[in-house]
Motif scaffolding. Structure first.
Motif, PDB file in Angstrom:
ATOM      1  N   PRO A  46      24.517  -2.719 -30.769  1.00 11.83           N
ATOM      2  CA  PRO A  46      24.751  -1.579 -29.878  1.00 11.83           C
ATOM      3  C   PRO A  46      25.076  -1.989 -28.444  1.00 11.83           C
ATOM      4  O   PRO A  46      25.487  -1.156 -27.647  1.00 11.83           O
ATOM      5  N   THR A  47      24.901  -3.278 -28.125  1.00  9.30           N
ATOM      6  CA  THR A  47      25.224  -3.737 -26.773  1.00  9.30           C
ATOM      7  C   THR A  47      26.676  -4.189 -26.672  1.00  9.30           C
ATOM      8  O   THR A  47      27.111  -4.611 -25.592  1.00  9.30           O
ATOM      9  N   ALA A  48      27.431  -4.116 -27.763  1.00  6.62           N
ATOM     10  CA  ALA A  48      28.773  -4.684 -27.769  1.00  6.62           C
ATOM     11  C   ALA A  48      29.874  -3.672 -28.020  1.00  6.62           C
ATOM     12  O   ALA A  48      31.041  -4.034 -28.043  1.00  6.62           O
ATOM     13  N   GLY A  49      29.533  -2.406 -28.221  1.00  9.84           N
ATOM     14  CA  GLY A  49      30.556  -1.414 -28.521  1.00  9.84           C
ATOM     15  C   GLY A  49      30.135  -0.036 -28.076  1.00  9.84           C
ATOM     16  O   GLY A  49      28.952   0.246 -27.892  1.00  9.84           O
ATOM     17  N   ALA A  50      31.130   0.850 -27.907  1.00  4.35           N
ATOM     18  CA  ALA A  50      30.855   2.180 -27.370  1.00  4.35           C
ATOM     19  C   ALA A  50      30.507   3.215 -28.426  1.00  4.35           C
ATOM     20  O   ALA A  50      30.039   4.299 -28.091  1.00  4.35           O
ATOM     21  N   ALA A  51      30.711   2.904 -29.700  1.00  7.10           N
ATOM     22  CA  ALA A  51      30.507   3.898 -30.759  1.00  7.10           C
ATOM     23  C   ALA A  51      29.033   4.285 -30.867  1.00  7.10           C
ATOM     24  O   ALA A  51      28.171   3.425 -31.062  1.00  7.10           O
ATOM     25  N   SER A  52      28.746   5.580 -30.770  1.00 11.87           N
ATOM     26  CA  SER A  52      27.357   6.031 -30.872  1.00 11.87           C
ATOM     27  C   SER A  52      26.785   5.806 -32.264  1.00 11.87           C
ATOM     28  O   SER A  52      25.571   5.746 -32.452  1.00 11.87           O
ATOM     29  N   SER A  53      27.665   5.642 -33.268  1.00 13.68           N
ATOM     30  CA  SER A  53      27.199   5.424 -34.637  1.00 13.68           C
ATOM     31  C   SER A  53      26.416   4.114 -34.781  1.00 13.68           C
ATOM     32  O   SER A  53      25.603   3.978 -35.695  1.00 13.68           O
ATOM     33  N   ILE A  54      26.637   3.151 -33.872  1.00  9.96           N
ATOM     34  CA  ILE A  54      25.883   1.894 -33.937  1.00  9.96           C
ATOM     35  C   ILE A  54      24.408   2.167 -33.671  1.00  9.96           C
ATOM     36  O   ILE A  54      23.521   1.761 -34.424  1.00  9.96           O
ATOM     37  N   GLY A  55      24.145   2.890 -32.594  1.00 11.07           N
ATOM     38  CA  GLY A  55      22.772   3.221 -32.251  1.00 11.07           C
ATOM     39  C   GLY A  55      22.121   4.166 -33.234  1.00 11.07           C
ATOM     40  O   GLY A  55      20.901   4.148 -33.406  1.00 11.07           O
ATOM     41  N   GLU A  56      22.919   5.000 -33.896  1.00 16.62           N
ATOM     42  CA  GLU A  56      22.359   5.927 -34.880  1.00 16.62           C
ATOM     43  C   GLU A  56      21.663   5.180 -36.012  1.00 16.62           C
ATOM     44  O   GLU A  56      20.729   5.692 -36.620  1.00 16.62           O
ATOM     45  N   ILE A  57      22.116   3.974 -36.290  1.00 13.32           N
ATOM     46  CA  ILE A  57      21.496   3.159 -37.333  1.00 13.32           C
ATOM     47  C   ILE A  57      20.458   2.203 -36.756  1.00 13.32           C
ATOM     48  O   ILE A  57      19.366   2.044 -37.302  1.00 13.32           O
ATOM     49  N   THR A  58      20.772   1.574 -35.621  1.00 11.08           N
ATOM     50  CA  THR A  58      19.962   0.433 -35.165  1.00 11.08           C
ATOM     51  C   THR A  58      18.913   0.749 -34.110  1.00 11.08           C
ATOM     52  O   THR A  58      17.895   0.059 -34.039  1.00 11.08           O
ATOM     53  N   ALA A 164      20.566   2.676 -26.469  1.00 16.17           N
ATOM     54  CA  ALA A 164      20.971   1.585 -27.358  1.00 16.17           C
ATOM     55  C   ALA A 164      21.592   0.411 -26.607  1.00 16.17           C
ATOM     56  O   ALA A 164      21.470  -0.742 -27.027  1.00 16.17           O
ATOM     57  N   THR A 165      22.255   0.693 -25.499  1.00 15.20           N
ATOM     58  CA  THR A 165      22.907  -0.375 -24.742  1.00 15.20           C
ATOM     59  C   THR A 165      21.906  -1.303 -24.060  1.00 15.20           C
ATOM     60  O   THR A 165      22.277  -2.380 -23.596  1.00 15.20           O
ATOM     61  N   ALA A 166      20.638  -0.890 -24.000  1.00 14.96           N
ATOM     62  CA  ALA A 166      19.621  -1.654 -23.275  1.00 14.96           C
ATOM     63  C   ALA A 166      18.637  -2.358 -24.195  1.00 14.96           C
ATOM     64  O   ALA A 166      17.584  -2.810 -23.741  1.00 14.96           O
TER      65      ALA A 166
END
Length: 496
Positions: A46-58, A164-166
């Motif tokens: 989640p620190t490498a991309g803007a897609a909110s779907s990354i954080g939705e999982i991780t 997620a970015t943090a």
């Protein structure tokens, strides 16, 4: 628990069907769950991309940040046990949780925090909040104490550090987190079947593993609205957060399901590329905005579940100003503005649409409205990876319909290299004032000024604040009612 100074009101970006044994496990032992998502993430870092779907999982599942954002918008400790804020409101001293390890056995400590924040701010960083981290200086006091100094006063920093970015990453494995994520969270990646599903398994090395009821969680990716409904009705999916709202009535009438309608901090917009002519002319952008009937778009894109907005801010947020009257629906005015700008109609533009149902459905409605004022919008349907690389990454578009889901993202308008190419010295100066305003009353006034300026500049055709619908098995507990951020907190879930 520490509440943010500005309270957030009630809450965009398996290879085969589940085998019978897993379904039996979910229904029998009640320690497995299958969730569905509209979009598949491009990676799992989640620190490498803007897609909110990354954080939705991780987020909160695989990776953990220092703080945790709760469903009501409050902030509580996570990897940080506590913190103190200096009188100048710029220095934060975090006491970290002890005896925490990453999935690979490496210790979590202040050095990992410093590495994570400096990596997020680094030259090679693709973190979408890179500017936030570039303002931070991180100092290690000892293994369990870290000091974070912000260049500016930011009353939302503790909230931002829960996003997620943090998340805190393990230095040795950080470069491969996109495919082999290593965090401190209660779940590890078990499998990723590209195009179909991601499965997470409970990590028994987690500090409170015994309190985590869901042992295995599978996220299935289903973009087609009809297929979303069918998967729920068949029982192939236990919960679908942010499902297409078109079939809410049938689920509300079915005793097998619970239906949760949430507010959001999302802004659904028709983004306009201001680096393209004639879209660099404010009169053309105002014409586009005036051609659009927001209420009709809400009906067509969100089945009526949404609230009109006139700027990049939503009702209920601190400092909200109603700007819907600045660019109201007025087709005749739209025609006059195009004529004033010297635009010969028909003006042909391309409208790029990601695969989300609101975009595909809403795009049809908007194209029909634009046609009535002499703008021919050619609809270009793209997959999510194409949208992220072509539209967001390479700025290759005229118009695009997209929902920005981050709660505090006005700062994107102060980034001249952001994908919509807005560059306003006046807004930049105003945003600097917002960041450094210590008094709530001053901050609220300045936020109103910023919203008004974005509306007057018609940076985009600002459309609506969506309401999200979650449909789930009636016996699944722990789902968020409100969604200040997009997250699926698995450790909070259990079966009745």
């Amino acid at each position: 628990m520490l509440n943010r100074r500005t309270v957030l009101a009630t809450g965009a970006l398996a290879t085969v069907p589940l085998a019978a044994p897993l379904q039996a496990l979910a229904q029998g032992k009640k320690d497995a769950v299958t969730l569905a998502m509209t979009l598949e993430p491009p990676g799992l870092d989640p620190t490498a991309g803007a897609a909110s779907s990354i954080g939705e999982i991780t987020l909160y599942n695989v990776f953990e940040p220092l703080t945790k954002i709760n469903a009501d918008g409050s902030v509580s400790p996570l990897l940080a046990e506590s913190w103190e804020v200096s009188p100048d409101l710029k220095t934060y001293t975090f006491k970290l949780r002890g005896n925490v390890k990453f999935h690979n056995g490496a210790p979590f400590n202040a050095a990992a925090v410093k590495f994570s924040f400096e990596r997020a701010a680094g030259d090679k960083s693709t973190n979408k909040d890179k500017r936030t981290f570039a303002n931070l200086t991180t100092q290690v006091v000892d293994d369990l104490t870290v000091v974070v100094i912000n260049k500016d006063i930011d009353p939302d920093l503790l909230f931002l550090l829960g996003q997620a970015t943090a998340v805190i990453v393990e230095p040795g494995s950080a470069d491969t987190n996109a495919t082999k994520p290593v965090g401190t969270g209660p779940y590890r990646l078990e499998s990723w079947s590209k195009g179909a599903s991601v499965t997470l398994a409970r990590w028994d090395g987690y500090r409170t593993a015994n309190a985590v009821h869901i042992r295995r969680a599978t996220f299935r990716f289903i973009s087609d609205p009809a297929a979303q409904v069918a998967a729920l009705m068949a029982g192939d999916v236990d919960a679908f957060p942010r499902v297409t709202p078109r079939s809410v009535a049938q689920f509300k009438a079915n005793p097998r399901f619970q239906v949760i309608v949430s507010g959001s901090r999302a802004k659904t917009i028709l983004a306009i590329n201001q680096q393209k002519k004639p879209l660099d002319d404010v009169r053309v952008r105002r014409a586009i905005a005036a051609a659009i009937d927001r209420k009709a778009v809400i009906q067509g894109a969100g089945d009526g579940l949404g609230v009109p907005i006139g700027s990049h801010y939503v009702p209920g947020a601190f400092g909200y100003l109603d700007t819907t009257g600045i660019n109201p629906f007025d087709p005749e005015k739209a025609k006059k503005l195009l004529a004033e700008a010297g635009v010969k109609t028909p003006l042909e533009l391309t409208m790029t649409l990601p695969p989300t149902p609101y975009a595909r459905q809403g795009g049809e409605v908007i194209a029909a409205q634009l046609a009535k004022v002499g703008i021919v919008a050619k609809l270009q349907n793209v997959e999510w990876a194409q949208w992220l690389s072509g539209t967001y990454g390479n700025k290759n578009y005229d118009l695009t319909l997209i929902s920005h889901v981050e709660p505090f993202d006005l700062g994107n308008f102060a980034k001249p290299d952001y994908y919509w190419g807005y560059n306003s010295p006046k807004f930049n100066a105003l945003y600097e004032q917002i960041k450094n305003a210590a008094r709530p009353a001053d901050r609220a006034r300045l936020l109103g000024d910023a919203q008004r300026l974005l509306a007057e500049d018609a940076v985009h055709a600002f459309l609506y604040q969506p309401q999200w619908v979650t449909v789930a098995n009636k016996n699944l507990r722990g789902l968020w009612k409100d969604m200040p951020i997009f997250v699926n907190d698995l450790s909070a879930m259990s079966w009745a």
